[in-house]
Design a protein around this motif. Structure first.
Motif, PDB file in Angstrom:
ATOM      1  N   PHE A  57       0.797  -7.853  10.635  1.00 52.94           N
ATOM      2  CA  PHE A  57       0.540  -6.663   9.823  1.00 52.94           C
ATOM      3  C   PHE A  57       1.108  -5.487  10.596  1.00 52.94           C
ATOM      4  O   PHE A  57       0.627  -5.154  11.680  1.00 52.94           O
ATOM      5  CB  PHE A  57      -0.973  -6.489   9.591  1.00 52.94           C
ATOM      6  CG  PHE A  57      -1.316  -5.375   8.649  1.00 52.94           C
ATOM      7  CD1 PHE A  57      -1.171  -5.541   7.289  1.00 52.94           C
ATOM      8  CD2 PHE A  57      -1.801  -4.173   9.126  1.00 52.94           C
ATOM      9  CE1 PHE A  57      -1.504  -4.521   6.403  1.00 52.94           C
ATOM     10  CE2 PHE A  57      -2.134  -3.147   8.254  1.00 52.94           C
ATOM     11  CZ  PHE A  57      -1.990  -3.328   6.895  1.00 52.94           C
ATOM     12  N   ASP A  58       2.170  -4.862  10.039  1.00 54.35           N
ATOM     13  CA  ASP A  58       2.828  -3.767  10.751  1.00 54.35           C
ATOM     14  C   ASP A  58       2.871  -2.509   9.882  1.00 54.35           C
ATOM     15  O   ASP A  58       2.223  -2.444   8.839  1.00 54.35           O
ATOM     16  CB  ASP A  58       4.231  -4.190  11.192  1.00 54.35           C
ATOM     17  CG  ASP A  58       5.116  -4.629  10.038  1.00 54.35           C
ATOM     18  OD1 ASP A  58       4.796  -4.322   8.872  1.00 54.35           O
ATOM     19  OD2 ASP A  58       6.137  -5.286  10.301  1.00 54.35           O
ATOM     20  N   ASP A  61       3.838  -3.019   6.254  1.00 59.51           N
ATOM     21  CA  ASP A  61       2.724  -3.579   5.476  1.00 59.51           C
ATOM     22  C   ASP A  61       1.707  -2.487   5.147  1.00 59.51           C
ATOM     23  O   ASP A  61       1.176  -2.444   4.036  1.00 59.51           O
ATOM     24  CB  ASP A  61       2.040  -4.710   6.248  1.00 59.51           C
ATOM     25  CG  ASP A  61       2.955  -5.889   6.474  1.00 59.51           C
ATOM     26  OD1 ASP A  61       3.552  -6.370   5.498  1.00 59.51           O
ATOM     27  OD2 ASP A  61       3.078  -6.330   7.633  1.00 59.51           O
ATOM     28  N   ALA A  62       1.429  -1.621   6.117  1.00 60.04           N
ATOM     29  CA  ALA A  62       0.482  -0.519   5.887  1.00 60.04           C
ATOM     30  C   ALA A  62       1.008   0.429   4.807  1.00 60.04           C
ATOM     31  O   ALA A  62       0.247   0.872   3.936  1.00 60.04           O
ATOM     32  CB  ALA A  62       0.220   0.236   7.186  1.00 60.04           C
ATOM     33  N   ALA A  65       0.563  -1.233   1.491  1.00 60.55           N
ATOM     34  CA  ALA A  65      -0.851  -1.198   1.112  1.00 60.55           C
ATOM     35  C   ALA A  65      -1.234   0.191   0.604  1.00 60.55           C
ATOM     36  O   ALA A  65      -1.971   0.319  -0.384  1.00 60.55           O
ATOM     37  CB  ALA A  65      -1.728  -1.597   2.294  1.00 60.55           C
ATOM     38  N   LEU A 111      -5.849 -11.777  -0.771  1.00 63.85           N
ATOM     39  CA  LEU A 111      -4.979 -11.975   0.395  1.00 63.85           C
ATOM     40  C   LEU A 111      -4.880 -13.438   0.824  1.00 63.85           C
ATOM     41  O   LEU A 111      -3.785 -13.939   1.088  1.00 63.85           O
ATOM     42  CB  LEU A 111      -5.477 -11.144   1.581  1.00 63.85           C
ATOM     43  CG  LEU A 111      -5.293  -9.646   1.498  1.00 63.85           C
ATOM     44  CD1 LEU A 111      -5.992  -8.962   2.661  1.00 63.85           C
ATOM     45  CD2 LEU A 111      -3.830  -9.272   1.453  1.00 63.85           C
ATOM     46  N   VAL A 119      -0.214 -16.365   3.240  1.00 63.13           N
ATOM     47  CA  VAL A 119      -0.585 -15.312   4.193  1.00 63.13           C
ATOM     48  C   VAL A 119      -1.277 -15.970   5.384  1.00 63.13           C
ATOM     49  O   VAL A 119      -2.265 -16.682   5.225  1.00 63.13           O
ATOM     50  CB  VAL A 119      -1.522 -14.267   3.539  1.00 63.13           C
ATOM     51  CG1 VAL A 119      -1.910 -13.198   4.542  1.00 63.13           C
ATOM     52  CG2 VAL A 119      -0.851 -13.651   2.321  1.00 63.13           C
ATOM     53  N   ARG A 131      -6.603  -8.833  11.078  1.00 61.63           N
ATOM     54  CA  ARG A 131      -6.092  -7.461  11.140  1.00 61.63           C
ATOM     55  C   ARG A 131      -5.524  -7.002   9.796  1.00 61.63           C
ATOM     56  O   ARG A 131      -5.677  -5.860   9.407  1.00 61.63           O
ATOM     57  CB  ARG A 131      -5.030  -7.344  12.240  1.00 61.63           C
ATOM     58  CG  ARG A 131      -4.699  -5.898  12.563  1.00 61.63           C
ATOM     59  CD  ARG A 131      -3.903  -5.800  13.809  1.00 61.63           C
ATOM     60  NE  ARG A 131      -2.512  -6.065  13.502  1.00 61.63           N
ATOM     61  CZ  ARG A 131      -1.546  -6.023  14.381  1.00 61.63           C
ATOM     62  NH1 ARG A 131      -1.801  -5.759  15.635  1.00 61.63           N
ATOM     63  NH2 ARG A 131      -0.306  -6.275  14.020  1.00 61.63           N
ATOM     64  N   ARG A 132      -4.894  -7.884   9.046  1.00 58.62           N
ATOM     65  CA  ARG A 132      -4.362  -7.528   7.725  1.00 58.62           C
ATOM     66  C   ARG A 132      -5.508  -7.115   6.808  1.00 58.62           C
ATOM     67  O   ARG A 132      -5.433  -6.109   6.119  1.00 58.62           O
ATOM     68  CB  ARG A 132      -3.594  -8.696   7.115  1.00 58.62           C
ATOM     69  CG  ARG A 132      -3.070  -8.422   5.706  1.00 58.62           C
ATOM     70  CD  ARG A 132      -2.237  -9.576   5.177  1.00 58.62           C
ATOM     71  NE  ARG A 132      -1.112  -9.875   6.030  1.00 58.62           N
ATOM     72  CZ  ARG A 132       0.050  -9.222   6.040  1.00 58.62           C
ATOM     73  NH1 ARG A 132       0.246  -8.236   5.206  1.00 58.62           N
ATOM     74  NH2 ARG A 132       1.009  -9.563   6.864  1.00 58.62           N
ATOM     75  N   GLY A 135      -6.870  -3.772   7.912  1.00 57.72           N
ATOM     76  CA  GLY A 135      -5.915  -2.713   7.587  1.00 57.72           C
ATOM     77  C   GLY A 135      -5.916  -2.364   6.113  1.00 57.72           C
ATOM     78  O   GLY A 135      -5.972  -1.190   5.735  1.00 57.72           O
ATOM     79  N   VAL A 136      -5.888  -3.387   5.260  1.00 57.78           N
ATOM     80  CA  VAL A 136      -5.868  -3.161   3.812  1.00 57.78           C
ATOM     81  C   VAL A 136      -7.149  -2.466   3.363  1.00 57.78           C
ATOM     82  O   VAL A 136      -7.114  -1.502   2.590  1.00 57.78           O
ATOM     83  CB  VAL A 136      -5.645  -4.495   3.058  1.00 57.78           C
ATOM     84  CG1 VAL A 136      -5.994  -4.390   1.595  1.00 57.78           C
ATOM     85  CG2 VAL A 136      -4.205  -4.961   3.233  1.00 57.78           C
ATOM     86  N   ASP A 181       0.603  -4.931  -0.505  1.00 52.82           N
ATOM     87  CA  ASP A 181       0.992  -5.462   0.798  1.00 52.82           C
ATOM     88  C   ASP A 181       1.700  -6.805   0.679  1.00 52.82           C
ATOM     89  O   ASP A 181       2.756  -7.005   1.271  1.00 52.82           O
ATOM     90  CB  ASP A 181      -0.249  -5.595   1.679  1.00 52.82           C
ATOM     91  CG  ASP A 181       0.040  -6.278   3.008  1.00 52.82           C
ATOM     92  OD1 ASP A 181       1.161  -6.094   3.529  1.00 52.82           O
ATOM     93  OD2 ASP A 181      -0.844  -6.960   3.520  1.00 52.82           O
TER      94      ASP A 181
END
Length: 186
Positions: A57-58, A61-62, A65, A111, A119, A131-132, A135-136, A181
């Motif tokens: 998740f980078d 991706d953020a 999202a 997800l 995923v 972490r994904r 983050g989402v 995402d």
């Protein structure tokens, strides 16, 4: 390969690499396996016949999202029903908690369970939370707070109603963030 066996795909290769990563002894070996995993993801994603494997998740991706969260959230910010449902949730605290848990569960399902994309979890916060997912959920919740506050849809002097209204907007925004995402497949 026997006629009854299905052909292997990039997900199968990735599964084997994950098993290998669990057996390595040194950080250097782990880094080598993770590099091969990155290469497998790139190779699999370059050819759509292999499907999409999403790993890590980078910033990109953020950003995806955030876009998905806004696409699903702007209608919530301009709709008067958001506050109406928020008022109901203030009067029914268990429903408020249930709504928040529903959003988290639904986002997790989009997800990791719905199988829209393959995923994979690369890093976990506190060894537990992907972490994904964190983050989402964080991006969609913060976006809901900022959007509803900036557009004057909530009054923080009435904190319980503000929190309930943010929760109402958070439900579709978290789904939008998850879809935003993973759908591009990055």
């Amino acid at each position: 390969m026997a006629p009854s066996e299905e052909p292997h795909d990039i997900g199968d290769v990735f599964d084997q690499l994950e098993l290998l990563a669990e057996t390595v002894d040194s950080p250097e070996e782990r880094e080598q396996v993770e590099e091969v995993m990155r290469m497998a993801v790139e190779a699999g994603n370059a050819d759509s016949s292999f499907g999409q494997v999403i790993w890590g998740f980078d910033r990109a991706d953020a950003a995806e999202a955030l876009l998905g969260s806004l696409l699903f959230g702007i209608p919530m910010a301009v709709e008067g029903g958001t506050e109406e449902v928020g008022r109901f949730l203030v009067a029914h605290p268990l429903s408020l908690v249930g709504t928040m848990l529903f959003a988290i569960g639904l986002t997790t399902g989009v997800l990791y369970i719905a199988d829209i994309q393959d995923v994979r979890v690369k890093h976990r916060l506190f060894g537990v939370i992907p972490r994904r997912l964190a983050g989402v959920l964080s991006i969609s919740f913060i976006t809901a707070v900022l959007l509803l506050t900036a557009w004057g849809r909530i009054n923080w002097a009435m904190t319980p109603l503000a929190i309930a209204s943010v929760t109402v907007a958070f439900v579709p925004m978290s789904i939008g963030a998850a879809l935003g995402d993973i759908l591009p497949g990055s």
